[in-house]
Design an enzyme around this catalytic site. Structure first.
Site, mmCIF file in Angstrom:
data_model
loop_
_atom_site.group_PDB
_atom_site.id
_atom_site.type_symbol
_atom_site.label_atom_id
_atom_site.label_comp_id
_atom_site.label_asym_id
_atom_site.label_seq_id
_atom_site.Cartn_x
_atom_site.Cartn_y
_atom_site.Cartn_z
ATOM 1 N N TYR A 1 -8.628 27.595 -9.648
ATOM 2 C CA TYR A 1 -7.347 28.294 -9.614
ATOM 3 C C TYR A 1 -7.041 28.818 -8.211
ATOM 4 O O TYR A 1 -6.415 29.863 -8.044
ATOM 5 C CB TYR A 1 -7.312 29.423 -10.665
ATOM 6 C CG TYR A 1 -7.703 28.924 -12.041
ATOM 7 C CD1 TYR A 1 -6.836 28.121 -12.764
ATOM 8 C CD2 TYR A 1 -8.961 29.203 -12.595
ATOM 9 C CE1 TYR A 1 -7.206 27.621 -14.009
ATOM 10 C CE2 TYR A 1 -9.332 28.704 -13.833
ATOM 11 C CZ TYR A 1 -8.446 27.917 -14.532
ATOM 12 O OH TYR A 1 -8.797 27.424 -15.765
ATOM 13 N N CYS B 1 5.268 38.328 3.377
ATOM 14 C CA CYS B 1 5.998 39.581 3.556
ATOM 15 C C CYS B 1 6.193 40.315 2.237
ATOM 16 O O CYS B 1 7.316 40.469 1.745
ATOM 17 C CB CYS B 1 7.316 39.298 4.259
ATOM 18 S SG CYS B 1 6.986 38.718 5.917
HETATM 19 N N1 LLP Z 1 -8.724 25.047 -22.184
HETATM 20 C C1 LLP Z 1 -7.534 25.628 -22.334
HETATM 21 C C2 LLP Z 1 -6.693 25.306 -23.484
HETATM 22 C C3 LLP Z 1 -7.093 26.551 -21.369
HETATM 23 O O1 LLP Z 1 -5.916 27.138 -21.512
HETATM 24 C C4 LLP Z 1 -7.914 26.849 -20.256
HETATM 25 C C5 LLP Z 1 -7.486 27.799 -19.230
HETATM 26 C C6 LLP Z 1 -9.158 26.187 -20.143
HETATM 27 C C7 LLP Z 1 -9.528 25.305 -21.135
HETATM 28 C C8 LLP Z 1 -10.091 26.399 -18.997
HETATM 29 O O2 LLP Z 1 -10.475 27.720 -18.869
HETATM 30 P P1 LLP Z 1 -11.665 28.098 -17.845
HETATM 31 O O3 LLP Z 1 -12.910 27.407 -18.317
HETATM 32 O O4 LLP Z 1 -11.262 27.621 -16.502
HETATM 33 O O5 LLP Z 1 -11.749 29.572 -17.914
HETATM 34 N N2 LLP Z 1 -5.480 31.235 -13.549
HETATM 35 C C9 LLP Z 1 -6.483 32.031 -14.218
HETATM 36 C C10 LLP Z 1 -7.145 31.285 -15.337
HETATM 37 C C11 LLP Z 1 -6.179 30.757 -16.360
HETATM 38 C C12 LLP Z 1 -6.812 29.900 -17.387
HETATM 39 C C13 LLP Z 1 -5.818 29.302 -18.295
HETATM 40 N N3 LLP Z 1 -6.372 28.431 -19.264
HETATM 41 C C14 LLP Z 1 -7.491 32.525 -13.186
HETATM 42 O O6 LLP Z 1 -7.313 32.244 -12.000
HETATM 43 O O7 LLP Z 1 -8.426 33.224 -13.541
#
Ligand code: LLP
Length: 427
Positions: free
Chosen positions: A383, A354
């Site tokens: 995510y 809502c």
């Molecule tokens: N290493 C560190 C220190 C991080 O903070 C992150 C992600 C990763 C690795 C991995 O990042 P990736 O490869 O998944 O891009 N909720 C957001 C993404 C937030 C990512 C936060 N940190 C989304 O749904 O796009």
């Protein structure tokens, strides 16, 4: 009849959507919606593709899976069995990692605003910490001198698909500046820490190699200064995660061979030129490994028109997948029982929450949608479940995985009683 471009594990069989060889309609008849459906094979393929591309240019490689993207126990076990390492951000992720077979020496902790009791837990569990501030380092050293210290630096180069996901640069809460990092290594050396790492993570959802390459150059130049001015030998250099995945039709795949030749190969030569020895190159992909290995299935409850809009109301909202609401993210959507039908109408696909922000897609072209149709929201593996909630007192979705030709329930659908599981009534 249209032929849509579908990628593995998706397939159009006579107009209906199949996932790793299974009819999604039949799976939903058994497991209901909203349902996260995962492919073991795609997770393994993603890991191996990335690992092979990077290792071809530098042998001392460690791929740390960023658990936050999807911390389902079975997902963790699959990546553990592939030989991945694990990047964690909370005691909960460490606990999940240990429970799925990662030994402490295969884990890193890259938290921010870390509590003292959390540092005590990490110290006791022998987990290497990428410290995010001088405060965190000082508090860690007070507990016990760890065998390894790694400092997260801010390389002042930014990237990311949304301002919330940019984790470097002047506005960022993460990491230490070059000068502060130098001081932190001096502190660690004085405390007789003997082994060292250095870390950065500039952002998430990066498809463009340029900023990444600039940031790695900067990181290495900081490592060189730390090596020369503080006398630190690096056991590992961690360039973080952020490897992007195409969501929008116009997005291109991240070119892994270009990434490897423009980032990993120069990394190797710079490390040599700077006399940094033979450190491990560490990467921390989350999204890349799991994003396209899962879809979210959701049933159409309502189709309704207002004078200005047509709405498709489904049973998954931002409680189930928050990315579109939180970041305005685009996720491809298919009508799973009408895959071969041409797009006819423009809809907002909205959920049962809502709030007006509860939309999985806005102004999306789809075939004519009717009540009872089944929608598949693609690229839901990263995510997705991990950011889901019980908002509006809606139990969380189930997760089902296709493993070696079998359908396996890897997380039960929550029941109404789960909504009360940790609550107490005040008399
Ligand atoms: N290493 C560190 C220190 C991080 O903070 C992150 C992600 C990763 C690795 C991995 O990042 P990736 O490869 O998944 O891009 N909720 C957001 C993404 C937030 C990512 C936060 N940190 C989304 O749904 O796009």
């Amino acid at each position: 009849m249209v032929k849509r471009k579908l990628r593995e594990p998706l397939e159009d069989r006579k107009g209906s959507l199949f996932f790793d060889g299974f009819s999604v309609k039949e799976l939903v008849e058994k497991y209901d919606t909203p349902l996260y459906l995962l492919s073991e094979k795609r997770i393994r393929d993603n890991y191996n593709r990335l690992h092979n591309a990077l290792i071809s240019n530098y042998k001392h490689l460690r791929v740390y899976y960023a658990a936050k993207a999807n911390s389902n126990l079975t997902v963790l076990k699959i990546l553990q069995s592939e030989g991945a390492y694990l990047d964690t951000v909370s005691p909960g992720e460490v606990f999940m990692g240990l429970s799925s077979g990662f030994t402490p020496d295969r884990m890193l902790f890259t938290g921010t605003s870390v509590r003292n009791d959390e540092l005590k837990f990490l110290s006791g569990a022998n987990i290497t910490v990428n410290v995010d501030s001088q405060s965190e380092l000082d508090r860690l050293l007070k507990i016990a001198v760890p065998p390894v210290v790694s400092v997260r630096v801010n390389p002042e180069v930014v990237a990311g698909h949304h301002s919330h996901c940019i984790t470097a640069g002047p506005e960022s809460k993460f990491g230490l500046t070059e000068e502060d990092a130098l001081k932190a290594y001096v502190t660690a050396k004085r405390a007789r820490v003997e082994r060292f790492g250095i870390h950065m993570h500039i952002g998430s959802g990066i498809l463009d190699i340029e900023p990444y390459s600039l940031a790695v150059e900067k990181l290495l130049s900081i490592a060189k200064r730390v090596h020369e001015e503080v006398g630190v030998e690096f056991e590992f250099i961690d360039i973080g995660g952020g490897f992007g995945v195409p969501y929008k039709p116009e997005d291109k795949d991240l070119d892994l061979s270009e990434f490897s030749s423009k980032i990993v190969a120069p990394f190797k030569s710079k490390v040599k030129e700077y006399g940094l020895g033979k450190p491990f190159l560490c990467v921390e992909p989350g999204r890349y490994l799991v994003c396209d290995a899962s879809i979210l299935l959701t049933t159409v409850n309502t189709v309704k028109s207002t004078p200005s809009k047509k709405f498709v109301g489904v049973d998954a909202g931002f409680n189930t997948l928050v990315r579109p609401t939180m970041y305005g993210s685009y996720h491809p959507i298919l009508v799973a029982n009408k895959v071969a039908q041409a797009d006819k109408e423009t809809y907002d696909v909205v959920g049962p929450i809502c709030e007006s922000g509860d939309a999985l897609a806005k102004d999306r072209q789809l075939p004519l949608v009717e009540e009872g149709d089944l929608l598949a929201v693609l690229n839901a593996g990263a995510y997705g479940f991990s950011m889901s909630s019980q908002y509006n007192s809606r139990p969380r979705a189930a997760e089902v995985m296709i493993r070696q030709g079998k359908v396996v329930m890897v997380r039960q659908r929550e029941q109404l009683s789960d909504l009360m599981s940790s609550q107490r009534t005040a008399e």
